[in-house]
Write a protein that holds these residues in place. Structure first.
Motif, PDB file in Angstrom:
ATOM      1  N   GLU A 177       0.850  -1.180   0.000  1.00 35.98           N
ATOM      2  CA  GLU A 177       0.000   0.000   0.000  1.00 35.98           C
ATOM      3  C   GLU A 177       0.890   1.235   0.000  1.00 35.98           C
ATOM      4  O   GLU A 177       1.965   1.242   0.589  1.00 35.98           O
ATOM      5  CB  GLU A 177      -0.943   0.007   1.203  1.00 35.98           C
ATOM      6  CG  GLU A 177      -0.272  -0.049   2.554  1.00 35.98           C
ATOM      7  CD  GLU A 177      -1.278  -0.125   3.708  1.00 35.98           C
ATOM      8  OE1 GLU A 177      -2.478  -0.167   3.441  1.00 35.98           O
ATOM      9  OE2 GLU A 177      -0.824  -0.141   4.857  1.00 35.98           O
ATOM     10  N   GLU A 178       0.452   2.250  -0.686  1.00 36.44           N
ATOM     11  CA  GLU A 178       1.252   3.465  -0.827  1.00 36.44           C
ATOM     12  C   GLU A 178       1.380   4.197   0.506  1.00 36.44           C
ATOM     13  O   GLU A 178       0.418   4.285   1.269  1.00 36.44           O
ATOM     14  CB  GLU A 178       0.632   4.402  -1.860  1.00 36.44           C
ATOM     15  CG  GLU A 178       0.676   3.885  -3.286  1.00 36.44           C
ATOM     16  CD  GLU A 178       2.083   3.840  -3.847  1.00 36.44           C
ATOM     17  OE1 GLU A 178       2.922   4.650  -3.396  1.00 36.44           O
ATOM     18  OE2 GLU A 178       2.341   3.005  -4.719  1.00 36.44           O
ATOM     19  N   SER A 179       2.577   4.719   0.771  1.00 34.09           N
ATOM     20  CA  SER A 179       2.786   5.509   1.986  1.00 34.09           C
ATOM     21  C   SER A 179       2.826   7.004   1.674  1.00 34.09           C
ATOM     22  O   SER A 179       2.980   7.822   2.561  1.00 34.09           O
ATOM     23  CB  SER A 179       4.101   5.096   2.664  1.00 34.09           C
ATOM     24  OG  SER A 179       5.205   5.347   1.823  1.00 34.09           O
ATOM     25  N   THR A 180       2.686   7.333   0.380  1.00 30.34           N
ATOM     26  CA  THR A 180       2.718   8.744  -0.008  1.00 30.34           C
ATOM     27  C   THR A 180       1.369   9.412   0.258  1.00 30.34           C
ATOM     28  O   THR A 180       0.329   8.744   0.330  1.00 30.34           O
ATOM     29  CB  THR A 180       3.057   8.891  -1.503  1.00 30.34           C
ATOM     30  OG1 THR A 180       2.141   8.090  -2.271  1.00 30.34           O
ATOM     31  CG2 THR A 180       4.480   8.428  -1.784  1.00 30.34           C
ATOM     32  N   LEU A 181       1.384  10.718   0.390  1.00 30.38           N
ATOM     33  CA  LEU A 181       0.152  11.471   0.624  1.00 30.38           C
ATOM     34  C   LEU A 181      -0.652  11.578  -0.668  1.00 30.38           C
ATOM     35  O   LEU A 181      -0.096  11.708  -1.757  1.00 30.38           O
ATOM     36  CB  LEU A 181       0.478  12.881   1.135  1.00 30.38           C
ATOM     37  CG  LEU A 181       1.205  12.958   2.485  1.00 30.38           C
ATOM     38  CD1 LEU A 181       1.519  14.407   2.809  1.00 30.38           C
ATOM     39  CD2 LEU A 181       0.375  12.329   3.596  1.00 30.38           C
ATOM     40  N   ASP A 182      -1.962  11.527  -0.526  1.00 27.65           N
ATOM     41  CA  ASP A 182      -2.857  11.635  -1.673  1.00 27.65           C
ATOM     42  C   ASP A 182      -3.127  13.119  -1.944  1.00 27.65           C
ATOM     43  O   ASP A 182      -4.019  13.734  -1.352  1.00 27.65           O
ATOM     44  CB  ASP A 182      -4.171  10.900  -1.378  1.00 27.65           C
ATOM     45  CG  ASP A 182      -5.090  10.850  -2.590  1.00 27.65           C
ATOM     46  OD1 ASP A 182      -4.598  11.128  -3.705  1.00 27.65           O
ATOM     47  OD2 ASP A 182      -6.279  10.541  -2.427  1.00 27.65           O
ATOM     48  N   LEU A 183      -2.336  13.699  -2.842  1.00 27.11           N
ATOM     49  CA  LEU A 183      -2.453  15.126  -3.160  1.00 27.11           C
ATOM     50  C   LEU A 183      -3.335  15.340  -4.383  1.00 27.11           C
ATOM     51  O   LEU A 183      -3.234  14.610  -5.364  1.00 27.11           O
ATOM     52  CB  LEU A 183      -1.063  15.727  -3.416  1.00 27.11           C
ATOM     53  CG  LEU A 183      -0.049  15.610  -2.278  1.00 27.11           C
ATOM     54  CD1 LEU A 183       1.303  16.161  -2.715  1.00 27.11           C
ATOM     55  CD2 LEU A 183      -0.539  16.353  -1.034  1.00 27.11           C
ATOM     56  N   ASP A 184      -4.206  16.336  -4.317  1.00 21.85           N
ATOM     57  CA  ASP A 184      -5.084  16.669  -5.439  1.00 21.85           C
ATOM     58  C   ASP A 184      -4.438  17.738  -6.309  1.00 21.85           C
ATOM     59  O   ASP A 184      -3.645  18.562  -5.833  1.00 21.85           O
ATOM     60  CB  ASP A 184      -6.435  17.185  -4.926  1.00 21.85           C
ATOM     61  CG  ASP A 184      -7.225  16.101  -4.213  1.00 21.85           C
ATOM     62  OD1 ASP A 184      -7.091  14.930  -4.608  1.00 21.85           O
ATOM     63  OD2 ASP A 184      -7.966  16.430  -3.269  1.00 21.85           O
ATOM     64  N   ASN A 201     -10.624  22.073  -7.987  1.00 16.80           N
ATOM     65  CA  ASN A 201     -10.087  20.748  -8.282  1.00 16.80           C
ATOM     66  C   ASN A 201     -10.038  20.504  -9.787  1.00 16.80           C
ATOM     67  O   ASN A 201     -10.968  20.850 -10.519  1.00 16.80           O
ATOM     68  CB  ASN A 201     -10.979  19.687  -7.607  1.00 16.80           C
ATOM     69  CG  ASN A 201     -10.214  18.409  -7.331  1.00 16.80           C
ATOM     70  OD1 ASN A 201      -9.765  17.754  -8.249  1.00 16.80           O
ATOM     71  ND2 ASN A 201     -10.082  18.066  -6.059  1.00 16.80           N
ATOM     72  N   THR A 245       7.421  11.684   3.871  1.00 18.74           N
ATOM     73  CA  THR A 245       5.973  11.876   3.918  1.00 18.74           C
ATOM     74  C   THR A 245       5.548  12.482   5.252  1.00 18.74           C
ATOM     75  O   THR A 245       4.682  13.365   5.302  1.00 18.74           O
ATOM     76  CB  THR A 245       5.250  10.542   3.685  1.00 18.74           C
ATOM     77  OG1 THR A 245       5.585  10.049   2.373  1.00 18.74           O
ATOM     78  CG2 THR A 245       3.742  10.698   3.782  1.00 18.74           C
TER      79      THR A 245
END
Length: 258
Positions: A25-32, A41, A210
């Motif tokens: 699973e990704e450990s990076t932040l979900d940036l928009d 958006n 992160t």
């Protein structure tokens, strides 16, 4: 977890029904993505290049361009290409995992047995653990054929998708000089490597980038003033400095990027 593939593993004449789950699973932040002007958006649409109108997923098909004309493929066409591989992983042979170059490894998945395959699953798991081997097989997922290895991880069987040899690039296009290091430098570098060599422990390495980025986000959300930005300067080592740097590294035992 949600299964992303359902099928079976072929082990000789033994058939093991299994489900495939992502093991990462990704450990990076979900940036928009936002518009710089008003922070609205950004949305991506599937647009018909002729009409400019958006196309719904259920109306999208896949095609291959031949002689300036598209040949459209449907789900059955992909299955006809290799029906036995769309729902089945046949173990072709067994190898020592250490023989596989780590650069070929692409994506890990967990294999979970269906209720009817628990005994066969346990048999393969215990046999692999006892021999220290990994099974090599082929299967199809997302309309593409993959090579994989099946090994034991903890109490589960893990499938590692690996790259085909033809997918790996060569270093021939890189501008790599034919410079040779001096014997004294090599000797000291080997000594430094030996001094810094420890048993690999993945638990020691954390994604602190992160965490730091999240702290900045929370700080900005509270209206705090950002700290002055100091870009990192890349300092290139001169050939004449190498011996001095190696000696200093050995005496301090600290690794510093240069």
């Amino acid at each position: 977890m949600r299964a992303i593939w359902t099928g079976s593993i072929g082990f000789g004449l033994v058939n093991i029904p299994v489900k495939l789950y992502s093991a990462v699973e990704e450990s990076t932040l979900d940036l928009d993505m936002l518009d710089k002007k008003d922070h609205a958006n950004i949305k991506f649409k599937r647009v018909n290049e002729r009409t400019g109108k958006e196309v719904a997923w259920e109306n999208i098909v896949r095609g291959y361009l031949i002689n300036e004309k598209y040949v459209v493929l449907d789900k059955q066409d992909f299955e006809r290409a290799s029906p036995e591989k769309t729902k089945h992983i046949e173990i072709l042979n067994f190898v020592n995992e250490k023989e596989i170059d780590s650069t070929y490894f692409e994506q890990p998945y967990f294999l979970e047995p269906e209720k009817t395959g628990t005994r066969a699953y346990a048999l393969l798991r215990e046999a692999l653990a006892k021999t220290g081997k990994a099974g090599v097989g082929m299967f199809v997922m997302h309309n593409r054929e993959h090579i994989c290895i099946i090994k034991v991880r903890g109490n589960a069987l893990m499938l590692n998708r690996i790259r085909f040899e033809q997918e790996m690039r060569e270093d021939k296009e890189l501008s790599i000089p034919k410079t040779k290091a001096k014997p004294a430098e090599v000797k000291m570098a080997v000594e430094l490597i030996g001094k810094l060599t420890k048993k690999f422990d993945i638990g020691k390495y954390k994604d602190d980038y992160t965490d730091k980025l999240l702290k900045i986000i929370k700080s900005k959300a509270k209206g705090a003033k950002a700290k002055p930005y100091k870009p990192m300067k890349v300092v290139h080592s001169k050939a004449s400095d190498l011996m001095d740097q190696l000696k200093a590294s050995l005496s301090s035992g600290k690794r510093k990027a240069s």
